[in-house]
Design an enzyme around this catalytic site. Structure first.
Site, PDB file in Angstrom:
ATOM      1  N   SER A 194      19.032  27.994  77.076  1.00  0.00           N
ATOM      2  CA  SER A 194      18.826  26.182  76.763  1.00  0.00           C
ATOM      3  C   SER A 194      19.884  25.447  77.297  1.00  0.00           C
ATOM      4  O   SER A 194      19.702  23.974  77.473  1.00  0.00           O
ATOM      5  CB  SER A 194      18.341  26.028  75.946  1.00  0.00           C
ATOM      6  OG  SER A 194      19.679  26.329  74.694  1.00  0.00           O
ATOM      7  N   PRO A 228      21.380  29.084  69.406  1.00  0.00           N
ATOM      8  CA  PRO A 228      22.803  30.507  69.210  1.00  0.00           C
ATOM      9  C   PRO A 228      23.190  29.106  69.807  1.00  0.00           C
ATOM     10  O   PRO A 228      24.599  30.208  69.706  1.00  0.00           O
ATOM     11  CB  PRO A 228      22.930  31.327  70.174  1.00  0.00           C
ATOM     12  CG  PRO A 228      21.804  31.026  70.864  1.00  0.00           C
ATOM     13  CD  PRO A 228      20.856  29.875  70.592  1.00  0.00           C
ATOM     14  N   ASP A 246      22.195  24.314  62.056  1.00  0.00           N
ATOM     15  CA  ASP A 246      20.993  25.560  61.836  1.00  0.00           C
ATOM     16  C   ASP A 246      21.600  26.505  60.958  1.00  0.00           C
ATOM     17  O   ASP A 246      22.432  27.107  60.341  1.00  0.00           O
ATOM     18  CB  ASP A 246      21.052  25.846  64.492  1.00  0.00           C
ATOM     19  CG  ASP A 246      19.779  26.630  64.111  1.00  0.00           C
ATOM     20  OD1 ASP A 246      19.195  27.410  62.891  1.00  0.00           O
ATOM     21  OD2 ASP A 246      19.157  26.353  64.917  1.00  0.00           O
ATOM     22  N   ASP A 266      19.213  22.203  56.890  1.00  0.00           N
ATOM     23  CA  ASP A 266      18.303  21.974  58.057  1.00  0.00           C
ATOM     24  C   ASP A 266      17.902  20.974  58.592  1.00  0.00           C
ATOM     25  O   ASP A 266      18.777  20.269  58.004  1.00  0.00           O
ATOM     26  CB  ASP A 266      16.757  21.782  56.198  1.00  0.00           C
ATOM     27  CG  ASP A 266      15.614  21.074  56.950  1.00  0.00           C
ATOM     28  OD1 ASP A 266      15.157  20.588  57.790  1.00  0.00           O
ATOM     29  OD2 ASP A 266      14.358  21.480  56.624  1.00  0.00           O
ATOM     30  N   ASP A 284      17.288  19.435  69.834  1.00  0.00           N
ATOM     31  CA  ASP A 284      16.552  20.663  70.822  1.00  0.00           C
ATOM     32  C   ASP A 284      15.447  21.223  70.277  1.00  0.00           C
ATOM     33  O   ASP A 284      15.536  23.094  70.194  1.00  0.00           O
ATOM     34  CB  ASP A 284      17.140  21.076  71.827  1.00  0.00           C
ATOM     35  CG  ASP A 284      16.384  21.863  72.204  1.00  0.00           C
ATOM     36  OD1 ASP A 284      14.750  21.591  72.566  1.00  0.00           O
ATOM     37  OD2 ASP A 284      15.846  23.031  72.903  1.00  0.00           O
ATOM     38  N   LYS A 313       8.445  18.018  72.119  1.00  0.00           N
ATOM     39  CA  LYS A 313       7.881  19.158  72.780  1.00  0.00           C
ATOM     40  C   LYS A 313       6.574  18.072  73.569  1.00  0.00           C
ATOM     41  O   LYS A 313       6.114  17.312  71.883  1.00  0.00           O
ATOM     42  CB  LYS A 313       7.494  19.829  71.753  1.00  0.00           C
ATOM     43  CG  LYS A 313       8.935  20.703  71.244  1.00  0.00           C
ATOM     44  CD  LYS A 313      10.131  21.353  72.312  1.00  0.00           C
ATOM     45  CE  LYS A 313      11.644  21.795  71.882  1.00  0.00           C
ATOM     46  NZ  LYS A 313      12.042  22.001  72.491  1.00  0.00           N
TER      47      LYS A 313
END
Length: 363
Positions: A194, A228, A246, A266, A284, A313
């Site tokens: 990503s 990650p 995250d 969150d 993202d 999205k």
């Protein structure tokens, strides 16, 4: 010259057709799109002659979200003789040159669409480029410097081994990349693929000469939905200190840089630390585009960041309409607070069922 060709990701032809029709109508130009599902391109045919050239000049390419390339084209050249494809192609370019001076042309791209079927032609296109370039140079074309800021690129777009369009794009209003696709190399130490999305976004939205000024070691970034760490990696690589938000784990290699603080929270509830000036927000997260738009709007309206890159999205249906709605809602939110801003959006090569948006607040 009443036809445009626009490249796109296969499966997004209808979005390109809707978008080019919208943009053309704003200029008082009307026509119709020829769409073949999953072909990776759209042909837009104007009702009046010479209007395709006007569109190629006057529709800002950076405002097109779903198109990878925009060029004026000839009619389809069919049944090309394998023994001599070059002669009819040169003739077609000569016809186009009656309206446009190709003495200012600097590059030739012999291309296909970005589909598995079309890619079977890639070896042929590569080999065909050299003799075609030589033939076009004999006409006095392709002699301009590649670094010039005006003129044209010439395109030969093969849809089959014996069928192609020829055309041109304007250097100051096109993608400079072959097939409209930037070639990026995946960094071996990046936590996920990503990372290429954010790298492409930065290259697309921020001029090279401004990158060091707008992304540097004196700045702070926030990455919502960071795990990650693919997007965090791009900010850290440019020197920023990043709050990586995250519940998931971040790559150990990023912790080792000393340039991140992992916030197991969150992304929708996180607020930047007080007394910290955040320059950049990136996001993202897999969520409804309307909800992401509201989140980004909140950050900008609260003055929590000055610049942001984020993904929206896309739904299964009415993708173009949803994108326009989200962007318009964001623009209204910012304008109502008298903020000066710039919005750009692009369906990047490394995007799939999503688009990437950049917003910068201006002084």
């Amino acid at each position: 010259m009443n036809k445009l060709a626009l490249y796109c990701r296969p499966g997004f032809e209808k979005e390109v057709a809707a978008e080019i029709a919208d943009q053309a109508s704003h200029l008082g130009v009307f026509g119709f799109a020829r769409v073949q599902d999953n072909s990776g391109y759209v042909i837009f045919e104007c009702y009046q002659p010479d209007e395709a050239d006007r569109l190629a000049r006057d529709i800002p390419f950076n405002r097109l979200i779903f198109a990878r390339q925009m060029m004026v084209i000839s009619g389809l050249l069919e049944d090309l003789d394998p023994a001599d494809r070059i002669s009819p192609i040169v003739t077609a370019f000569e016809e186009l040159s009656q309206q446009v001076n190709f003495a200012q042309s600097s590059e030739l791209f012999v291309e296909t669409a970005d589909t598995n079927e079309a890619k079977e032609l890639s070896t042929f296109c590569r080999k065909f480029t050299v003799p075609l370039r030589q033939a076009l140079k004999k006409q006095g074309w392709l002699s301009a410097k590649a670094t010039q800021k005006s003129g044209q690129f010439l395109h030969c777009f093969f849809v089959k081994p014996n069928c192609c369009y020829v055309g041109y794009s304007y250097v100051d209003n096109h993608s400079p990349h072959f097939m409209g696709i930037p070639r990026l190399k995946f960094p071996a130490d990046a936590p996920s693929r990503s990372t290429l999305k954010l790298e492409e976004a930065i290259l697309t939205f921020i001029p090279r000469k401004e990158e060091n000024k707008r992304l540097n070691e004196n700045m702070i970034g926030v990455d919502l939905g960071a795990c990650p760490g693919g997007w965090t990696y791009q900010l850290v690589k440019r020197g920023l200190f990043v709050y990586a938000v995250d519940h998931g784990k971040m790559a150990a290699s990023l912790h080792d840089t000393g340039r991140i603080e992992h916030c197991a929270e969150d992304g929708f509830k996180f607020q930047p630390p007080k007394r910290k000036k955040v320059d950049w927000l990136v996001c993202d997260m897999v969520e409804q585009p309307s909800r992401i738009s509201l989140l980004i709007g909140k950050w900008l309206l609260n003055g929590w960041c000055r610049e942001t890159i984020f993904n929206l999205k896309l739904p299964m249906k009415k993708r173009y309409q949803e994108v326009i709605l989200c962007l318009e809602n964001l623009a209204v939110m910012l304008a109502e607070q008298n903020l000066n801003f710039e919005i750009q959006a692009k369906h990047l090569y490394h995007d799939r069922e999503e688009i990437t948006v950049h917003i910068a607040l201006k002084p």
